[in-house]
Structures are given as structure tokens and as C-alpha cells.
Design an enzyme around this catalytic site. Structure first.
Site, PDB file in Angstrom:
ATOM      1  N   GLU A  18      54.870  90.484 -93.025  1.00 44.92           N
ATOM      2  CA  GLU A  18      54.131  91.300 -92.046  1.00 44.92           C
ATOM      3  C   GLU A  18      54.150  92.768 -92.465  1.00 44.92           C
ATOM      4  O   GLU A  18      54.824  93.157 -93.413  1.00 44.92           O
ATOM      5  CB  GLU A  18      54.784  91.189 -90.649  1.00 44.92           C
ATOM      6  CG  GLU A  18      54.295  90.018 -89.806  1.00 44.92           C
ATOM      7  CD  GLU A  18      52.968  90.288 -89.117  1.00 44.92           C
ATOM      8  OE1 GLU A  18      52.353  91.344 -89.400  1.00 44.92           O
ATOM      9  OE2 GLU A  18      52.543  89.456 -88.307  1.00 44.92           O
ATOM     10  N   ASN A 150      49.458  91.869 -80.998  1.00 47.20           N
ATOM     11  CA  ASN A 150      49.301  92.055 -82.435  1.00 47.20           C
ATOM     12  C   ASN A 150      48.246  93.110 -82.731  1.00 47.20           C
ATOM     13  O   ASN A 150      47.553  93.584 -81.843  1.00 47.20           O
ATOM     14  CB  ASN A 150      48.929  90.735 -83.104  1.00 47.20           C
ATOM     15  CG  ASN A 150      50.074  90.123 -83.873  1.00 47.20           C
ATOM     16  OD1 ASN A 150      50.714  90.791 -84.682  1.00 47.20           O
ATOM     17  ND2 ASN A 150      50.348  88.852 -83.624  1.00 47.20           N
ATOM     18  N   ASP A 200      45.624  87.938 -85.711  1.00 49.62           N
ATOM     19  CA  ASP A 200      46.937  88.509 -85.978  1.00 49.62           C
ATOM     20  C   ASP A 200      46.761  89.988 -86.307  1.00 49.62           C
ATOM     21  O   ASP A 200      46.070  90.705 -85.599  1.00 49.62           O
ATOM     22  CB  ASP A 200      47.617  87.723 -87.103  1.00 49.62           C
ATOM     23  CG  ASP A 200      49.131  87.830 -87.074  1.00 49.62           C
ATOM     24  OD1 ASP A 200      49.661  88.941 -86.910  1.00 49.62           O
ATOM     25  OD2 ASP A 200      49.811  86.794 -87.229  1.00 49.62           O
TER      26      ASP A 200
END
Length: 292
Positions: A18, A150, A200
Site C-alpha cells: 500500500e 480508502n 481502493d
């Protein structure tokens, strides 16, 4: 436009890759593994990669540039980070529901505020929120009602705030007042189908295109500001998590991926899951602002 082909540039089975970030001074790519806490680095000039394992609770959240070093979020709150010295210094914890929620994604807006998304610990109940944090350590809660927050992303002029409500497959846009930091006028920007997976992380390019990663969707999609799909970049892995433009010309899109929850047949089909990818899509990005 013809689809660009992404390349795996760092092969690693990250559990939850991430928060990918280009640092224009260091000329390095940074990203994190949230489930086996670590900060990873990649030097585009040499191809060298390195990792720093973090002694932090699981999961960690996001990594952003600050005036001095970086700021990182984790289970314990925020930390000031000196990557060269490999030192973490605890700072403030803006999460007012720390026993129930966890930090997830975050970005710095055009005015230097850090925006942080929180999620329900089980990513089931809609109790996560959107917070902002200023360099003096003051925080504000702006909205609640998300099982997994997100993104976020900001239009080039800083006037639009984009946010992924992952578990319900929706992306919202808000008006952002640069002076006050208020977000208003929430509206649906786009909604993903089951085939598209779940929205996301994201980034916004210099033309205002919004690049959104597809968890369980094997792709990154560029949306126009009116919400229409402009193009898709397919990846050989299902869990696509975050993206950012980097490189000297800000013309390379770097993309993180994950392996969490993938069964053996899926991993056999997607052996590069968890790796860092790069592609030159034809657009250029913007430098991510510095916190503070």
C-alpha cells in the site's frame, strides 16, 4: 488509447502492499506492507530495492512526505519517521475510536493538510471516518459511516476531494474548501460492479484524471472528472491497492498489490501477487504535496 502493459519491477509477496509514494528529492519510490509492517524502497535509476521492518502493531496505515522526513500512521497513532536513521517518533493520535477502528489510507491535500481514512477493525460496520490533521497536531473529523475508507485523492486545483467507500463499491466526490478545510456536497462519483471488484487507493493526474485501483478487479482504471471511464490498465494480479505517479518526468504510474486472503489456486494463477508494478500510461502526474 491502446492499453499500456505494466511491468513487475520489485517481486515481493507483500501481504498488503500500500501507500506507494515518489520522493522527488531522494528520487526513490517508497511503499508499505500494512500486514507485515515494513517500509520498502526502490531506486528507479539503479533498480535497487530495500526494506525496513517496523516494530508496530498490525495493520499500519499510510506514509506521506513531511517537511522533515515522513509521517506514518499505525495502530498506535501517528509517527514522525526518519527513514535514513530508521527511527520512529510517536506523535499524535487523531483517531477518536481507536478501540473500534484502524487507520487505512491517507494523502496530503494541496494546502498541506493530511487526510486520513479509518476503517472498522473487521471492515464490516460503517463506523470509519474521514479525518484531517494539520502540522500543529490538530485534527478534525469531517464525515463518518464507512466500513473501509480508502483513497483519498484531490483534483489538481484542490477543490474536489475523492474518497473510496470500499466495501459498498462506491467512490464519492466532495467539494473541498482550501481555506477552511471543510468538505461538503457529497455526491456519488462512480460505483463499481461486482465484476470490477472494489475501489481502493487512487491518484489524480495533471489533467484531472482519477486513477482508481480495483481490489479483486485485476486493474487500475482512469476516470474522467465527469465519472466516465477513460481507460483501463490490466494487471496479472487480483488485489490492486494503491498507485502514484513518479520518476523524473512524473510519467510512470507505480502500483502496489497484495496477497492477503488469496488461496493456493489463485496464487498459482497470479504468482506476481504482492509485487510492485510500473507502467507508462501516457499521462503525467502531479507531485504529492508535503505535509505541513
Amino acid at each position: 488509447m491502446p492499453a499500456a502493459e505494466p511491468t513487475c519491477i520489485v517481486r515481493t509477496p507483500a501481504i498488503l502492499g500500500e501507500s506507494v509514494l515518489w520522493h522527488p528529492v531522494d528520487k526513490m519510490i517508497y511503499w508499505m506492507d500494512l500486514r507485515t509492517p515494513a517500509i520498502h524502497t526502490y531506486d528507479p535509476a539503479t533498480g535497487a530495492a530495500d526494506s525496513w521492518k517496523l516494530d508496530l502493531g498490525v495493520p499500519t496505515g499510510t506514509l506521506v512526505r513531511a517537511k522533515q522526513g515522513f509521517v506514518l500512521t499505525g495502530r498506535e497513532g501517528t509517527f514522525k519517521v526518519d527513514i535514513k536513521a530508521r527511527k520512529l517518533t510517536p506523535w499524535v493520535n487523531p483517531n477518536d475510536r481507536a478501540e473500534l477502528t484502524m487507520f487505512n489510507d491517507g494523502k496530503v491535500d494541496r494546502q498541506g493538510r493530511l487526510w486520513l481514512c479509518t476503517s472498522d477493525n473487521q471492515e464490516i460496520e460503517p463506523i470509519g471516518g474521514i479525518y484531517s490533521l494539520t502540522a500543529d497536531g490538530k485534527s478534525e473529523i469531517h464525515d463518518r459511516g464507512f466500513a473501509c475508507g480508502n483513497g483519498p485523492g484531490f483534483s489538481p486545483d484542490g477543490g474536489t476531494f475523492y474518497f473510496s467507500d470500499t466495501m459498498v463499491r462506491k467512490v464519492y466526490a466532495y467539494d473541498l474548501d482550501g481555506k477552511t478545510g471543510a468538505i461538503t456536497n457529497q455526491r456519488l462519483f462512480t460505483e463499481f460492479s461486482e465484476e470490477q471488484g472494489m475501489p481502493d487507493g487512487m491518484t489524480v493526474d495533471a489533467e484531472g484524471g482519477i486513477w482508481i485501483c480495483h481490489w479483486e478487479g485485476w486493474r487500475v482504471t482512469r476516470f474522467l472528472p465527469n465519472g466516465k471511464i477513460d481507460r483501463e490498465i490490466r494487471l496479472p494480479v487480483p488485489l490492486v491497492t494503491s498507485c502514484a505517479f513518479g520518476g523524473e518526468g512524473l510519467d510512470t504510474l507505480y502500483i502496489t498489490t497484495a496477497t492477503v486472503g488469496l488461496d493456493a489456486p489463485t496464487l498459482a494463477k497470479a504468482p506476481l501477487a504482492g509485487s510492485l508494478f510500473a507502467v507508462k500510461p501516457g499521462q503525467k502526474g502531479l507531485l504529492e504535496p508535503v505535509f505541513g
